[in-house]
Motif scaffolding. Structure first.
Motif, PDB file in Angstrom:
ATOM      1  N   GLY A 341       7.584  -5.041   4.487  1.00 51.00           N
ATOM      2  CA  GLY A 341       6.321  -4.503   3.966  1.00 51.00           C
ATOM      3  C   GLY A 341       6.459  -3.902   2.571  1.00 51.00           C
ATOM      4  N   LEU A 342       7.402  -4.428   1.766  1.00 49.39           N
ATOM      5  CA  LEU A 342       7.672  -3.812   0.466  1.00 49.39           C
ATOM      6  C   LEU A 342       6.823  -4.374  -0.665  1.00 49.39           C
ATOM      7  N   THR A 343       6.119  -5.460  -0.405  1.00 47.37           N
ATOM      8  CA  THR A 343       5.356  -6.097  -1.480  1.00 47.37           C
ATOM      9  C   THR A 343       4.139  -6.805  -0.907  1.00 47.37           C
ATOM     10  N   TYR A 344       3.184  -7.093  -1.786  1.00 45.91           N
ATOM     11  CA  TYR A 344       2.041  -7.914  -1.376  1.00 45.91           C
ATOM     12  C   TYR A 344       2.442  -9.386  -1.358  1.00 45.91           C
ATOM     13  N   GLY A 345       3.458  -9.720  -2.155  1.00 42.89           N
ATOM     14  CA  GLY A 345       3.904 -11.102  -2.157  1.00 42.89           C
ATOM     15  C   GLY A 345       5.130 -11.294  -3.013  1.00 42.89           C
ATOM     16  N   ILE A 346       5.961 -12.244  -2.644  1.00 42.35           N
ATOM     17  CA  ILE A 346       7.133 -12.586  -3.464  1.00 42.35           C
ATOM     18  C   ILE A 346       7.299 -14.092  -3.382  1.00 42.35           C
ATOM     19  N   ASN A 347       7.496 -14.718  -4.535  1.00 44.20           N
ATOM     20  CA  ASN A 347       7.691 -16.163  -4.516  1.00 44.20           C
ATOM     21  C   ASN A 347       8.750 -16.564  -5.534  1.00 44.20           C
TER      22      ASN A 347
ATOM     23  N   ALA B 141      -9.892 -14.859  20.705  1.00 38.36           N
ATOM     24  CA  ALA B 141      -9.999 -14.288  22.055  1.00 38.36           C
ATOM     25  C   ALA B 141      -8.877 -13.306  22.378  1.00 38.36           C
ATOM     26  N   ASN B 142      -7.684 -13.567  21.873  1.00 33.34           N
ATOM     27  CA  ASN B 142      -6.508 -12.893  22.448  1.00 33.34           C
ATOM     28  C   ASN B 142      -5.627 -12.157  21.447  1.00 33.34           C
ATOM     29  N   LEU B 143      -6.141 -11.789  20.310  1.00 32.98           N
ATOM     30  CA  LEU B 143      -5.281 -11.166  19.294  1.00 32.98           C
ATOM     31  C   LEU B 143      -4.550  -9.948  19.871  1.00 32.98           C
ATOM     32  N   LYS B 144      -3.253  -9.862  19.549  1.00 30.78           N
ATOM     33  CA  LYS B 144      -2.461  -8.707  19.982  1.00 30.78           C
ATOM     34  C   LYS B 144      -2.352  -7.730  18.819  1.00 30.78           C
ATOM     35  N   LEU B 145      -2.644  -6.486  19.092  1.00 32.98           N
ATOM     36  CA  LEU B 145      -2.553  -5.479  18.030  1.00 32.98           C
ATOM     37  C   LEU B 145      -1.555  -4.425  18.464  1.00 32.98           C
ATOM     38  N   ASP B 146      -0.567  -4.160  17.626  1.00 30.70           N
ATOM     39  CA  ASP B 146       0.386  -3.112  17.994  1.00 30.70           C
ATOM     40  C   ASP B 146       0.752  -2.271  16.781  1.00 30.70           C
ATOM     41  N   GLU B 147       1.411  -1.165  17.070  1.00 29.78           N
ATOM     42  CA  GLU B 147       1.745  -0.169  16.060  1.00 29.78           C
ATOM     43  C   GLU B 147       2.632  -0.764  14.951  1.00 29.78           C
ATOM     44  N   ALA B 148       3.601  -1.571  15.339  1.00 30.11           N
ATOM     45  CA  ALA B 148       4.558  -2.109  14.357  1.00 30.11           C
ATOM     46  C   ALA B 148       3.828  -2.979  13.328  1.00 30.11           C
ATOM     47  N   ALA B 149       2.922  -3.827  13.832  1.00 29.80           N
ATOM     48  CA  ALA B 149       2.174  -4.705  12.918  1.00 29.80           C
ATOM     49  C   ALA B 149       1.291  -3.867  12.001  1.00 29.80           C
ATOM     50  N   LEU B 150       0.655  -2.851  12.563  1.00 28.58           N
ATOM     51  CA  LEU B 150      -0.215  -1.987  11.756  1.00 28.58           C
ATOM     52  C   LEU B 150       0.594  -1.316  10.643  1.00 28.58           C
ATOM     53  N   LEU B 151       1.756  -0.781  10.992  1.00 31.60           N
ATOM     54  CA  LEU B 151       2.547  -0.049   9.996  1.00 31.60           C
ATOM     55  C   LEU B 151       2.992  -0.964   8.863  1.00 31.60           C
ATOM     56  N   SER B 152       3.530  -2.137   9.208  1.00 32.06           N
ATOM     57  CA  SER B 152       4.045  -2.990   8.135  1.00 32.06           C
ATOM     58  C   SER B 152       2.908  -3.577   7.303  1.00 32.06           C
ATOM     59  N   GLU B 153       1.818  -3.958   7.959  1.00 34.67           N
ATOM     60  CA  GLU B 153       0.730  -4.580   7.190  1.00 34.67           C
ATOM     61  C   GLU B 153      -0.019  -3.550   6.353  1.00 34.67           C
ATOM     62  N   PRO B 195      -6.693   4.761   0.352  1.00 37.69           N
ATOM     63  CA  PRO B 195      -5.403   4.927   1.041  1.00 37.69           C
ATOM     64  C   PRO B 195      -5.451   5.948   2.175  1.00 37.69           C
ATOM     65  N   GLU B 196      -6.150   7.064   1.944  1.00 39.27           N
ATOM     66  CA  GLU B 196      -6.163   8.093   3.001  1.00 39.27           C
ATOM     67  C   GLU B 196      -6.834   7.578   4.272  1.00 39.27           C
ATOM     68  N   ASP B 197      -7.834   6.703   4.108  1.00 35.36           N
ATOM     69  CA  ASP B 197      -8.487   6.122   5.289  1.00 35.36           C
ATOM     70  C   ASP B 197      -7.562   5.126   5.986  1.00 35.36           C
ATOM     71  N   LEU B 198      -6.844   4.357   5.176  1.00 33.11           N
ATOM     72  CA  LEU B 198      -5.928   3.368   5.763  1.00 33.11           C
ATOM     73  C   LEU B 198      -4.856   4.070   6.594  1.00 33.11           C
ATOM     74  N   PHE B 199      -4.403   5.228   6.118  1.00 34.02           N
ATOM     75  CA  PHE B 199      -3.388   5.978   6.868  1.00 34.02           C
ATOM     76  C   PHE B 199      -3.949   6.542   8.171  1.00 34.02           C
ATOM     77  N   ARG B 200      -5.268   6.760   8.184  1.00 39.17           N
ATOM     78  CA  ARG B 200      -5.892   7.367   9.352  1.00 39.17           C
ATOM     79  C   ARG B 200      -6.137   6.359  10.489  1.00 39.17           C
ATOM     80  N   LEU B 201      -6.179   5.080  10.147  1.00 42.98           N
ATOM     81  CA  LEU B 201      -6.551   4.076  11.151  1.00 42.98           C
ATOM     82  C   LEU B 201      -5.490   3.954  12.245  1.00 42.98           C
ATOM     83  N   THR B 202      -5.950   3.821  13.477  1.00 40.26           N
ATOM     84  CA  THR B 202      -5.034   3.687  14.610  1.00 40.26           C
ATOM     85  C   THR B 202      -5.204   2.308  15.258  1.00 40.26           C
TER      86      THR B 202
END
Lengths: 492, 452
Positions: A341-347, B141-153, B195-202
């Motif tokens: 998660g360090l960048t929006y993109g790298i290519n 229909a079946n999207l999985k949502l978890d903490e790890a994906a939220l944090l990295s994305e 950014p502050e809102d993005l940090f608040r999302l669960t």
């Protein structure tokens, strides 16, 4: 430079914005209709794709040496006309860098008795558009509009390219605008970092000056230099006229003969200037940082000179690049963006001029994580070129390149622009149709051998733009040396 | 993936203009054959097809009627962050499946979020059609949502924000312009969010968002290209019809009150010359005034012989560029005009000239020839925009998302044909008055440290 990702694409200036759809002529005995074979077998790249043939243009030469390339297709009621001159930025005279840039700005600002505004209105009122584009190796003047206006567009193209008047007031005004636009290169770290990276990678090559070296040198470029360049380089034996879209070839050929048949001139003599940019080069193992303390995100470029597009190792290198950074699930993007998660993109990408290839890795990250991104990128790069590539990765990269080919070549405009890029690089008229078989033939052993030969032992030139203090802290945290500072003002 | 404030009206304008201005020509003769089919599945999912066998490409797009306009302050950016998370997998197809099954075979896979809608697309070769339908229906229909994906994305989205907004002079200006112009309506916040809102999302917020907005009734599939509609419809029924219908969520969106005086903000950044942006409140896409506004934008700003370019860039030589467009989306939008000054010229000089250009139209109007030229310019742009399956699918999806039915792409034709110089003059007077204007001026910051 032209860029290579899946394939080669041509620079902004040669972007053929439109034309009809490509007719994919299936090879003889090619079989079922696409949908039938596809849905029945769920096969991703059916045989007919690899057997399909892209259109190859008809090429002819007028008595004066002007080559005319025809991609005729009646599908859509539009036409693209482009006159390409086989001279570009690199042909600026010594001490006069920026002449080609100035020429491209003033070429359509007065011609054959028409003023700048008369030309603009003549094109705009047809609903058409025009462009003049200067690249490393070429200058292209283009018109794009409705087929019903093709004759008028050709007439205007002829006037602009053959009879420009370069009015003194227009030259002075455009010169001043170019200087002002140039100063905006420092507005964003993307453009600053790209400029420094270009100068480092192209050092000591015919492309080392770029299109613009600096305000001081450009200030010496006068109208007489533009006129002289036009006289020497805008000659029929140094030009290609491309016609793409809906025209009647027989009648349009007569119009071309009328507009361009009497054009004369000798082939130009070229001077080559090579600069070293020695002051920019960092100490071994380090990089360069362009200071922008107010920015929270750093831009990063890493790379080196690479083989030409005509290299026999081109296709294995293309596959290698795909695996490393050529698509979303490449090694670099999967690790640095998706996992960390360090960048929006790298290519990573290859770029080609006629006499220079370049490889670059491009990304951005917070100032605080620059060290981490550089370290991890280097590790992935080194591991890849040392051979950490699998048969499966090569298969997947090949499939990506081959499967994306029809999508890349989906319009006649796309085919024409790629074809023209290949023409400039002397790759032969059929080279587009060689793409799929050449990619399909690449083996793991070839990929490893090509990387060993061309990448191994090469130092990655690194340029970063952002907050120098934070960036150096992040480098220190990863036990990397401090980067050499460069002031934006010194680049202008 | 990417945010895109798509100007749908502009696209539709060019289509109609195209059809209108070539006498005796039929779309077929011109190479633009739109045989549009519409189907509705039993669960309310809308499906559009346009068959085109010219090239072996299909654009498969899924449009959801949800964008940043559906957010609340405190959870801004959820629509866009959610779009990223749609690639994070299900039980059947884990993360990266879109890339291993589609991109790795050459497909272009991406998505974009706007203020009004969100779209996912895959440009594919025909052999990938069924796999695409399987993948898209599965995640609906079946999207999985978890903490790890939220944090990295979330980190990825914050980098995207730094790239497009925080470290971009023009990005900062546009964010400020919308923020000031809209004080009640949700168009005021950026699509990418704060950014502050993005940090608040669960994860719970995202699950609720998914349940509320990502349902067949609130979606449309647009498939354009090398397909045969009958078997393709059968495949879509097979994969999608089992998904529960869901609802079309009500849009409880506050109306923007009329602006009563000019709003003005001055910002600074490390740029070579001053810049400014103006935003006038204008109509929504549903309002007929949007047609005349499009023509007006074209007359003022399209090409180097346009009125504003001619006066400000060519004759007075005070700016390097001047641009403008009427952005008329689902709700009343903004007519945005911008200029980048030349050298040390103050923004005020081009502002005064731009006001003069507008006053001229307000007093004397435009000519019949200017209207005709504008229409012809747009004709060519239409052909450009629909020449690929993706371009055409984008157009149809946008019309569906904003007007509720993609078949309405052609019902406005007569409205464009009826635009007269007097209509252009009227909308110029009605909308382009100073009290209805928001202004952001970007001044040069003093160089600091090692900046310049």
């Amino acid at each position: 430079m032209i860029r290579a990702r899946k394939f080669i694409t041509i620079g902004v200036g040669l972007a053929w914005s439109i034309s009809g759809a490509v007719t994919w002529a299936a090879a003889p005995e090619a079989t079922p209709s696409p949908i039938a074979s596809a849905t029945a077998t769920n096969q991703s790249v059916p045989d007919w794709v690899s057997q399909a043939k892209l259109p190859v243009p008809k090429i002819e030469k007028l008595a004066n040496g002007l080559e005319v390339v025809w991609f005729v297709d009646p599908t859509l009621p539009v036409v693209d006309l482009a006159l390409m001159i086989k001279s570009g930025n690199r042909d600026d005279a010594a001490g006069k860098t920026g002449t080609v840039q100035l020429l491209s700005s003033v070429l359509d600002r007065g011609a054959a008795g028409m003023t700048s505004q008369q030309i603009a209105r003549a094109v705009d009122s047809l609903g058409a558009s025009r462009y003049v584009s200067a690249e490393d190796d070429t200058i292209t003047v283009g018109m794009h509009g409705l087929s019903e206006d093709a004759e008028r567009l050709l007439e205007l193209l002829g006037k602009i390219t053959r009879e420009p008047t370069f009015p003194d007031t227009e030259v002075k005004q455009e010169s001043s605008r170019i200087l002002d636009r140039w100063r905006h290169v420092a507005d964003t770290s993307q453009s600053l970092v790209s400029l420094v990276f270009h100068r480092l990678v192209c050092a000591s090559t015919p492309y080392s000056r770029g299109g613009f070296l600096g305000i001081q040198e450009f200030s010496r470029v006068a109208r007489a230099d533009v006129v002289a360049f036009h006289q020497h380089h805008f000659v029929p034996s140094n030009a290609v006229l491309m016609v793409v879209g809906r025209v009647d070839p027989a009648s349009f050929r007569k119009l071309i003969e009328a507009r361009f048949g009497s054009w004369q001139g000798k082939a130009p003599k070229r001077t080559i200037v090579k600069l070293a940019h020695a002051k920019l080069f960092p100490p071994k193992g380090a990089g360069v940082v362009v200071g922008r303390p107010e920015l929270t995100q750093a831009q990063i470029r890493m790379g080196f000179q690479a083989p030409l597009i005509s290299s026999p190792d081109h296709y294995p290198l293309l596959v290698a690049n795909t695996i490393l950074g050529g698509f979303f699930q490449s090694k670099l993007n999967a690790k640095i963006r998706d996992e960390m998660g360090l960048t929006y993109g790298i290519n990573s990408i290859f770029s080609y001029s006629r006499e220079l290839g370049a490889f670059s890795i491009n990304t951005s990250t917070q100032n605080e994580t620059v060290g981490k991104v550089i370290k991890r990128t280097r590790e992935l790069f080194q591991a890849t070129i040392k051979g950490e590539v699998t048969e499966e990765e090569v298969r997947q990269a090949r499939e990506y390149l081959v499967g994306g080919f029809p999508i890349e070549m989906g319009t006649l405009g796309a085919v024409a622009s790629r074809w023209l890029a290949g023409y400039i690089h002397e790759l032969g008229p059929e080279y587009l149709n060689e793409f799929i078989p050449r990619v399909n033939a690449v083996t793991l052993a070839q990929v490893k051998a090509a990387m060993k030969k061309h990448f191994m032992g090469k130092e990655l030139l690194i340029v970063v733009g952002g907050d120098t203090a934070e960036i150096n802290k992040s480098l220190a945290a990863e036990k990397l040396p401090k980067f050499k500072p460069v002031r934006a003002a010194d680049l202008l | 993936m990417r945010t895109s404030p798509w100007n749908w009206r502009f696209l539709t304008l060019v289509l109609f203009a195209f059809l209108a201005t070539i006498p005796l020509a039929t779309p077929g003769k011109l190479g633009v054959q739109l045989k549009l089919e519409k189907h509705t599945l039993s669960n309310g999912l809308t499906v559009y097809f346009v068959e085109n066998h010219a090239v072996p490409i299909i654009s498969y797009q899924t449009w959801f009627r949800v964008g940043s306009a559906d957010e609340k302050l405190g959870s801004t950016g959820i629509a866009h962050l959610f779009e990223h998370l749609m690639f994070k997998g299900t039980e059947k197809y884990p993360a990266k499946s879109f890339f291993t099954h589609l991109e790795a075979k050459g497909a272009e896979v991406n998505a974009f979020t706007t203020r009004d809608y969100t779209a996912y697309y895959a440009n594919i070769t025909p052999g990938l059609l069924e796999k695409t339908i399987d993948l898209e229906s599965d995640r609906m229909a079946n999207l999985k949502l978890d903490e790890a994906a939220l944090l990295s994305e979330r980190q990825v989205v914050l980098e995207e924000r730094r790239l497009r907004t925080d470290n971009s002079p023009s990005g900062r200006m546009q964010e400020a312009l919308w923020q000031m112009a809209f004080q009640a309506h949700p168009y005021q916040w950026p699509i990418i969010g704060y950014p502050e809102d993005l940090f608040r999302l669960t994860v719970k917020d995202l699950q609720d968002f998914f349940k509320r907005h990502y349902a067949p009734k609130n979606a449309a599939i647009v498939v354009v290209g090398d397909i045969q509609s009958e078997p393709t419809l059968a495949l879509i029924r097979k994969y999608y019809e089992k998904i529960p219908a869901g609802e079309v969520p009500a849009r409880d969106i506050p109306k923007e009150p009329e602006q009563s005086s000019e709003r003005r903000l001055q910002m600074t950044d490390h740029v070579a010359s001053e810049q400014f942006s103006w935003g006038y409140h204008v109509s929504s896409a549903q309002d007929d005034d949007s047609y005349a506004l499009d023509v007006l934008a074209n007359i003022l700003f399209q090409g180097t012989s346009s009125r504003a370019h001619r006066l400000i860039v060519e004759q007075k030589n005070v700016a390097l560029s001047v641009n403008g467009m009427a952005f008329t989306p689902t709700f009343p939008g903004l007519f945005i005009m911008s200029a980048m000054m030349k050298g040390d010229r103050p923004a005020a000089e081009a502002e005064a000239l731009l006001a003069e250009v507008i006053r001229e139209v307000q007093k004397k109007g435009v000519t019949e020839e200017e209207v005709q030229v504008a229409v012809k310019q747009l004709t060519v742009m239409l052909i450009d925009s629909v020449r690929t399956p993706q371009g055409l699918a984008n157009l149809l999806g946008t019309v569906h998302a904003i007007l509720g039915d993609a078949r309405r792409y052609n019902e406005d034709l007569e409205k464009y044909l009826k635009i007269k110089p007097a209509d252009v003059k009227r909308v110029a007077n009605e909308y382009l008055h100073p009290n209805n204007r928001t202004v952001v001026v970007l001044k040069k910051a003093k160089a600091t440290g090692d900046a310049k």
